[in-house]
Write an enzyme that holds these catalytic residues in place. Structure first.
Site, PDB file in Angstrom:
ATOM      1  N   ARG A 271       0.825  -1.222   0.000  1.00 37.57           N
ATOM      2  CA  ARG A 271       0.000   0.000   0.000  1.00 37.57           C
ATOM      3  C   ARG A 271       0.849   1.257   0.000  1.00 37.57           C
ATOM      4  O   ARG A 271       0.605   2.186  -0.763  1.00 37.57           O
ATOM      5  CB  ARG A 271      -0.928  -0.012   1.220  1.00 37.57           C
ATOM      6  CG  ARG A 271      -2.125  -0.891   0.973  1.00 37.57           C
ATOM      7  CD  ARG A 271      -2.917  -1.237   2.203  1.00 37.57           C
ATOM      8  NE  ARG A 271      -3.925  -2.218   1.819  1.00 37.57           N
ATOM      9  CZ  ARG A 271      -4.378  -3.185   2.590  1.00 37.57           C
ATOM     10  NH1 ARG A 271      -3.939  -3.319   3.824  1.00 37.57           N
ATOM     11  NH2 ARG A 271      -5.287  -4.028   2.147  1.00 37.57           N
ATOM     12  N   TYR A 410      -6.450  -1.875  -6.703  1.00 36.24           N
ATOM     13  CA  TYR A 410      -5.583  -2.934  -6.164  1.00 36.24           C
ATOM     14  C   TYR A 410      -4.869  -2.567  -4.877  1.00 36.24           C
ATOM     15  O   TYR A 410      -4.929  -1.444  -4.441  1.00 36.24           O
ATOM     16  CB  TYR A 410      -4.678  -3.587  -7.195  1.00 36.24           C
ATOM     17  CG  TYR A 410      -3.713  -2.807  -8.032  1.00 36.24           C
ATOM     18  CD1 TYR A 410      -3.269  -3.379  -9.217  1.00 36.24           C
ATOM     19  CD2 TYR A 410      -3.196  -1.576  -7.688  1.00 36.24           C
ATOM     20  CE1 TYR A 410      -2.349  -2.739 -10.028  1.00 36.24           C
ATOM     21  CE2 TYR A 410      -2.280  -0.925  -8.487  1.00 36.24           C
ATOM     22  CZ  TYR A 410      -1.850  -1.510  -9.654  1.00 36.24           C
ATOM     23  OH  TYR A 410      -0.942  -0.871 -10.442  1.00 36.24           O
ATOM     24  N   GLU A 411      -4.295  -3.608  -4.238  1.00 37.21           N
ATOM     25  CA  GLU A 411      -3.801  -3.540  -2.842  1.00 37.21           C
ATOM     26  C   GLU A 411      -4.957  -3.253  -1.877  1.00 37.21           C
ATOM     27  O   GLU A 411      -4.794  -2.570  -0.872  1.00 37.21           O
ATOM     28  CB  GLU A 411      -2.706  -2.475  -2.676  1.00 37.21           C
ATOM     29  CG  GLU A 411      -1.560  -2.556  -3.663  1.00 37.21           C
ATOM     30  CD  GLU A 411      -0.666  -3.777  -3.503  1.00 37.21           C
ATOM     31  OE1 GLU A 411      -0.865  -4.561  -2.569  1.00 37.21           O
ATOM     32  OE2 GLU A 411       0.240  -3.949  -4.332  1.00 37.21           O
ATOM     33  N   GLY A 412      -6.133  -3.768  -2.192  1.00 37.22           N
ATOM     34  CA  GLY A 412      -7.326  -3.491  -1.386  1.00 37.22           C
ATOM     35  C   GLY A 412      -7.995  -2.233  -1.908  1.00 37.22           C
ATOM     36  O   GLY A 412      -7.349  -1.201  -2.063  1.00 37.22           O
TER      37      GLY A 412
END
Length: 603
Positions: A271, A410-412
């Protein structure tokens, strides 16, 4: 002077502490080696990536692979890999710096780079056995092999632990057979190694495995076709199918059932690195937009002289500078904590890095959300400055806008990260790592007391802005404290309240970072020399207050009534109040003037 446990703020503590400008690291603090690294990476991108932007847009996957190999030859794939495994073993700030400047020219390459160095290599360096690290990491650090990360499944996206891929132990106990389907796998088309997550029997949590892949000996692995995507078009993205793929037991990563923890910690690092990867894209977007605005003549004058365009340029530059400031502030906090843990002799480098990044997981989520949204706005405004040309594939701005869109997913997703930042803050408060209760009670008492009617002396630079930051922190404590009191642990079911609270949290962290950086620069160089940075810090705070006022008001009127609601709305008004309102148009003009004159992003 070496940092001590006492000196280093814990993650999330920025909310309840006043911070001195000398205590934050800023890009002006880069040492000579870091500046040389920045120059080397920029030179590589300007030579190997930026001139080939159109090729990347034509889905030239071979080009992505070729440029990745060149990055490996120059050592860029091994920046954060310890020297013992063929890497450079550089500090956390250095790894952020490389990630930042290597990622700005095209999202296709930056996705390949991020997937390989982050989630493809890092889980082995952080969780692998000595044998696993010796066997695999040198090949990954050099670019001889590329890595991918197989977590997402058709029914397991944000809920990563719900994956259905199975790992079954063989009768002789020497291997596992993996069967299942993974999707959205970056680098799948040219990887030699996959980090694969699967469930053993009916375990509560998934388990990680290191799986080798050789297309000449596929071992039950088949690939779907390349996905047709909105952006990052030359980033190889495929589905991967496993049919009784045999994996030796010694290739289990960490311990059985520890896969979910590996996945989450890899995402924490991912993140903050993703935030860094969105920075140079903004710098380049601003630069090409300003050049165009200076060259484009309408009504017999360059469009850069029009107020509407200057406003865009000032806002784009401000967001970029503020995001950069917050990223390197957090990166240095993480690096200092890694050093501290190692010096205490308790942890290996890997353990120290894991625990230090986990400590700042709140800041990692804040940065991921904020900077990915800045990038989307920046590229959108870039298209607007280009006008009709911005909609054409002939200009680099169209692909920048498409590439930016994935960063919020992406990355949550940003929604998940917003809720995570608040959820993690609550957990820290419950563990006693961040005292929210004491300050929240003090704020509640302050609200029922008689306010001071003294006129404060705000003649010193940023004295008013810093007192506003103190008040914004009180506002967060007032709103979130009252919501927590009402809902307790059930707060997680009230997602809209959590989203609003995270908006306040994000704005506080970024606004404080910007003010402290500008103050630090002004003390060192004098106010006149950094008047544009002072203007950016002030402009950003003004916008932050707008966001915070809206989020605070929406929350207060949604969970409170009667006297409590009236009291909190009065508090809201008190805590966002300026004594001297800034002249927003003047601030924007100061910033835009400099960027237009330099004909590029110049901070």
């Amino acid at each position: 002077m070496e940092a001590t446990e006492k000196d280093i703020l814990r993650g999330g503590q920025f909310l309840v502490k006043e911070i001195d400008c000398e205590d934050i690291f800023t890009p002006e603090d880069f040492n000579e080696e870091q500046l040389m690294m920045k120059e080397a990476v920029t030179e590589f991108v300007d030579r190997e990536i930026w001139p080939k932007k159109a090729q990347f847009e034509k889905k030239d996957y071979a080009l992505t692979e070729d440029v990745m190999r060149k990055a490996g030859e120059l050592g860029f794939l091994g920046i954060s890999v310890p020297e013992a495994y063929g890497g450079m073993g550089m500090g956390f700030v250095d790894t952020m710096l490389v990630c930042d400047y290597i990622s700005g020219a095209t999202g296709s390459f930056s996705t390949a780079f991020g997937a390989h160095t982050g989630i493809g290599t890092m889980p082995i360096t952080l969780y692998g056995t000595e044998e696993q690290k010796q066997k695999y990491v040198p090949k990954l650090a050099s670019g001889e092999w590329f890595g991918s990360y197989c977590l997402t499944e058709p029914s397991a996206g944000s809920d990563a632990n719900s994956g259905k891929t199975k790992a079954v132990l063989s009768e002789d106990g020497k291997s596992y057979k993996i069967t299942g389907q993974k999707m959205w796998i970056s680098n799948a088309g040219f990887c030699s190694l996959m980090i694969v997550f699967a469930r053993i029997e009916n375990d509560k949590n998934i388990t990680g495995f290191i799986v080798e892949y050789d297309p000449n000996n596929p071992n039950g692995i088949t690939m779907g076709e390349e996905e047709h995507k909105l952006g990052i078009r030359a980033s190889s993205t495929r589905q991967v199918f496993f049919n009784e793929t045999v994996v030796p037991v010694e290739n289990m990563l960490s311990t059985r059932g520890n896969g979910f923890k590996i996945a989450m910690n890899a995402l924490n690092v991912g993140r903050i690195k993703l935030a860094a990867a969105c920075l140079d894209a903004q710098r380049r977007t601003i630069s090409v937009s300003v050049k165009y605005a200076n060259e484009r003549i309408q009504f017999k004058t360059p469009i850069s002289s029009f107020g509407a365009i200057r406003q865009k340029i000032a806002e784009m530059a401000t967001n970029c500078w503020v995001g950069e400031t917050a990223c390197y502030r957090a990166a240095k906090n993480i690096e200092d904590r890694i050093t501290l843990r190692q010096n205490n002799g308790k942890d290996t480098h890997q353990e120290a890095e894991l625990k230090s990044v986990e400590e700042y997981a709140i800041e990692c989520s804040i940065l991921k959300v904020a900077v990915s949204e800045h990038t989307q706005r920046c590229t959108d405004e870039g298209i607007q400055i280009f006008g009709g040309m911005g909609f054409s594939e002939e200009t680099p701005i169209e692909s920048a806008w498409r590439d930016a869109r994935i960063a919020r997913i992406y990355e949550g997703t940003n929604e998940i990260n917003r809720m995570l930042s608040i959820g993690m803050l609550i957990k820290k408060a419950m563990k006693g790592h961040v005292d929210l209760l004491g300050p929240a009670t003090a704020v509640a008492n302050e609200l029922t007391g008689i306010p001071s009617f003294d006129t404060p002396d705000h003649s010193e630079l940023f004295s008013e802005e810093k007192s506003i930051i103190v008040n914004l922190k009180k506002l967060f404590l007032m709103v979130s404290g009252a919501a927590l009191q009402k809902y307790g642990e059930e707060i997680e079911k009230h997602q809209q309240l959590m989203l609003a609270a995270s908006d306040i949290l994000i704005q506080i962290y970024l606004a404080e970072s910007a003010i402290l950086r500008a103050e630090k620069m002004a003390k060192k160089e004098g106010q006149e020399k950094v008047k544009e940075q002072i203007a950016m810090a002030k402009l950003n705070l003004f916008h932050a207050i707008d966001v915070i006022e809206t989020a605070g008001k929406h929350s207060i009127i949604s969970f409170s009534t009667g006297d409590e609601q009236r009291m909190m709305l009065m508090g809201l008004k008190r805590y966002i109040k300026y004594v001297n309102m800034p002249n927003i148009i003047e601030l924007r003009n100061i910033i835009a003037q400099k960027v237009i004159k330099e004909n590029k992003y110049c901070f």
